[in-house]
Design a protein around this motif. Structure first.
Motif, mmCIF file in Angstrom:
data_model
loop_
_atom_site.group_PDB
_atom_site.id
_atom_site.type_symbol
_atom_site.label_atom_id
_atom_site.label_comp_id
_atom_site.label_asym_id
_atom_site.label_seq_id
_atom_site.Cartn_x
_atom_site.Cartn_y
_atom_site.Cartn_z
ATOM 1 N N HIS A 171 40.127 39.628 49.881
ATOM 2 C CA HIS A 171 40.380 38.719 48.764
ATOM 3 C C HIS A 171 39.741 39.263 47.478
ATOM 4 O O HIS A 171 40.157 38.907 46.395
ATOM 5 C CB HIS A 171 39.981 37.242 49.453
ATOM 6 C CG HIS A 171 40.743 36.258 48.388
ATOM 7 N ND1 HIS A 171 41.828 35.619 48.827
ATOM 8 C CD2 HIS A 171 40.400 35.379 47.397
ATOM 9 C CE1 HIS A 171 42.072 34.584 48.015
ATOM 10 N NE2 HIS A 171 41.007 34.621 47.166
ATOM 11 N N ALA A 172 38.457 39.626 47.868
ATOM 12 C CA ALA A 172 37.987 39.745 46.689
ATOM 13 C C ALA A 172 38.240 40.965 45.806
ATOM 14 O O ALA A 172 38.258 41.144 44.760
ATOM 15 C CB ALA A 172 36.262 40.188 47.008
ATOM 16 N N ILE A 173 38.566 42.223 46.728
ATOM 17 C CA ILE A 173 39.039 43.268 45.826
ATOM 18 C C ILE A 173 40.381 43.185 45.256
ATOM 19 O O ILE A 173 40.814 43.539 44.198
ATOM 20 C CB ILE A 173 39.095 44.518 47.120
ATOM 21 C CG1 ILE A 173 37.621 44.746 47.312
ATOM 22 C CG2 ILE A 173 39.679 45.793 46.334
ATOM 23 C CD1 ILE A 173 37.407 45.795 48.614
ATOM 24 N N LEU A 211 40.239 40.970 42.428
ATOM 25 C CA LEU A 211 39.631 41.774 40.996
ATOM 26 C C LEU A 211 40.752 42.674 40.489
ATOM 27 O O LEU A 211 40.812 42.575 39.253
ATOM 28 C CB LEU A 211 38.627 42.810 41.659
ATOM 29 C CG LEU A 211 37.852 43.377 40.321
ATOM 30 C CD1 LEU A 211 37.314 42.258 39.394
ATOM 31 C CD2 LEU A 211 36.834 44.359 40.818
ATOM 32 N N ALA A 267 38.827 29.268 53.227
ATOM 33 C CA ALA A 267 38.490 28.073 52.992
ATOM 34 C C ALA A 267 38.246 27.150 54.325
ATOM 35 O O ALA A 267 37.484 26.398 54.301
ATOM 36 C CB ALA A 267 39.966 27.293 52.427
ATOM 37 N N LEU A 278 34.311 28.374 55.003
ATOM 38 C CA LEU A 278 33.439 27.504 54.114
ATOM 39 C C LEU A 278 33.340 25.940 54.571
ATOM 40 O O LEU A 278 32.392 25.866 54.349
ATOM 41 C CB LEU A 278 33.868 27.880 52.923
ATOM 42 C CG LEU A 278 33.493 29.364 52.404
ATOM 43 C CD1 LEU A 278 33.837 29.689 50.898
ATOM 44 C CD2 LEU A 278 31.822 29.731 52.738
ATOM 45 N N LEU A 308 43.051 31.422 52.814
ATOM 46 C CA LEU A 308 43.132 30.223 53.728
ATOM 47 C C LEU A 308 41.912 30.699 54.576
ATOM 48 O O LEU A 308 41.087 29.558 55.053
ATOM 49 C CB LEU A 308 44.240 30.394 54.532
ATOM 50 C CG LEU A 308 45.555 29.495 53.817
ATOM 51 C CD1 LEU A 308 46.936 29.892 54.787
ATOM 52 C CD2 LEU A 308 45.292 28.130 53.485
ATOM 53 N N VAL A 335 37.132 37.998 53.182
ATOM 54 C CA VAL A 335 36.401 37.840 51.988
ATOM 55 C C VAL A 335 36.505 39.401 51.164
ATOM 56 O O VAL A 335 36.959 39.368 50.090
ATOM 57 C CB VAL A 335 34.852 37.939 52.468
ATOM 58 C CG1 VAL A 335 34.060 37.989 51.080
ATOM 59 C CG2 VAL A 335 34.539 36.447 53.040
ATOM 60 N N ARG A 360 46.609 35.649 50.520
ATOM 61 C CA ARG A 360 46.853 34.316 50.868
ATOM 62 C C ARG A 360 46.127 34.014 52.376
ATOM 63 O O ARG A 360 45.501 32.928 52.476
ATOM 64 C CB ARG A 360 48.551 33.954 51.302
ATOM 65 C CG ARG A 360 48.732 32.662 50.752
ATOM 66 C CD ARG A 360 50.078 32.773 50.459
ATOM 67 N NE ARG A 360 50.552 32.442 49.007
ATOM 68 C CZ ARG A 360 51.201 31.431 48.455
ATOM 69 N NH1 ARG A 360 52.063 30.837 49.294
ATOM 70 N NH2 ARG A 360 51.244 31.105 47.150
#
Lengths: 143, 124
Positions: free
Chosen positions: B75-77, B80, B35, B38, B32, B72, B28
């Motif tokens: 959140h990516a791992i 997945l 977000a 970016l 956030l 990043v 989370r």
């Protein structure tokens, strides 16, 4: 362990908008992995190995926009500014913004529980999503 | 028909969910963080000028990059892992192992990246 979970018919399991967005979140995550990998492979094919460092390759991977490779040792950025890469970047932008805004709505729903509040969150988030996609596309296609 | 949780924030903070809860919270925070980053990044390249240059300086700062890279990468791992377990539910009995694999991938990559970012920032 590994109990049969699909005994309910589809209608009773509830194929609704929230369920579709749940699926979209997973599929868009896979799509972003694919698009980023695609952009990194494209960068290596276009000669990044000799003319860029790893951080610049990753920056291009996360968003294949030509301004991300302007400050590298590339002799020419023509191949990096084609319509093909702009379309790839646009796809990544739209998938990522939709995934991200839906994530924000999911978080907001955990704290805003009244229907009226949730409707306000949805209106704001849709406006935010369209706004960010519009601004992002403008940047991608004019840079 | 609004949902009611009937759980106060204090009770929520006392909940000890351990590993999976930690992954949930970090997922989370990471989402956030991305977000915010970016949004700022897109707006700064759209606005340009002095505001854009100032915002560029903020997120090109090495301390900020360490935070964003944490967001990043985790959140990516973790995403997945969630995706694989959700789309192939037969794997759910192995979710404990999946969490261990996740940390086994995350920690070396993140430590290495922090090392590179820091040494580059300090001129090494």
């Amino acid at each position: 362990m590994a109990a049969k979970s699909k005994s309910l018919p589809l209608a009773k399991r509830g194929l609704n908008f929230e369920m579709l967005m749940w699926l979209f979140t997973r599929l868009s995550a896979l799509a972003m992995y694919a698009l980023i990998l695609f952009a990194i492979i494209g960068a290596l094919v276009m000669g990044a190995r000799n003319q860029m460092n790893f951080a610049d390759v990753m920056r291009w991977g996360f968003m294949p926009n030509v301004t991300h490779v302007q400050n590298t040792d590339l002799q020419s950025t023509d191949a990096w500014a084609t319509t093909f890469w702009k379309l790839t970047a646009s796809a990544l932008l739209m998938v990522a913004v939709a995934h991200g805004v839906h994530g924000l709505v999911t978080i907001a729903d955990d704290y805003i529980v009244r229907p009226r509040g949730r409707n306000i969150v949805r209106v704001i988030s849709i406006a935010f999503m369209l706004g960010m996609i519009g601004i992002g596309l403008y940047i991608l296609w004019t840079s | 028909m609004g949902l009611k949780r009937n759980v106060s924030l204090a009770t929520g903070l006392k909940y000890k969910g351990q590993g999976p809860m930690l992954a949930f919270v970090l997922h989370r925070i990471g989402g956030l963080g991305m977000a915010v980053f970016l949004t700022v990044h897109i707006l700064s390249s759209f606005l340009g000028g002095d505001i854009g240059k100032f915002l560029n300086l903020v997120y090109e700062n090495w301390a900020f990059q360490i935070v964003v890279f944490f967001c990043v990468l985790f959140h990516a791992i973790n995403g997945l892992r969630i995706t694989i377990l959700d789309l192939w539910p037969n794997l759910i009995p192995h979710q404990r192992e999946a969490t261990w694999v996740e940390w086994a991938v995350f920690i070396p990559v993140y430590v290495f990246a922090v090392f590179v970012i820091t040494t580059t920032a300090l001129g090494g």
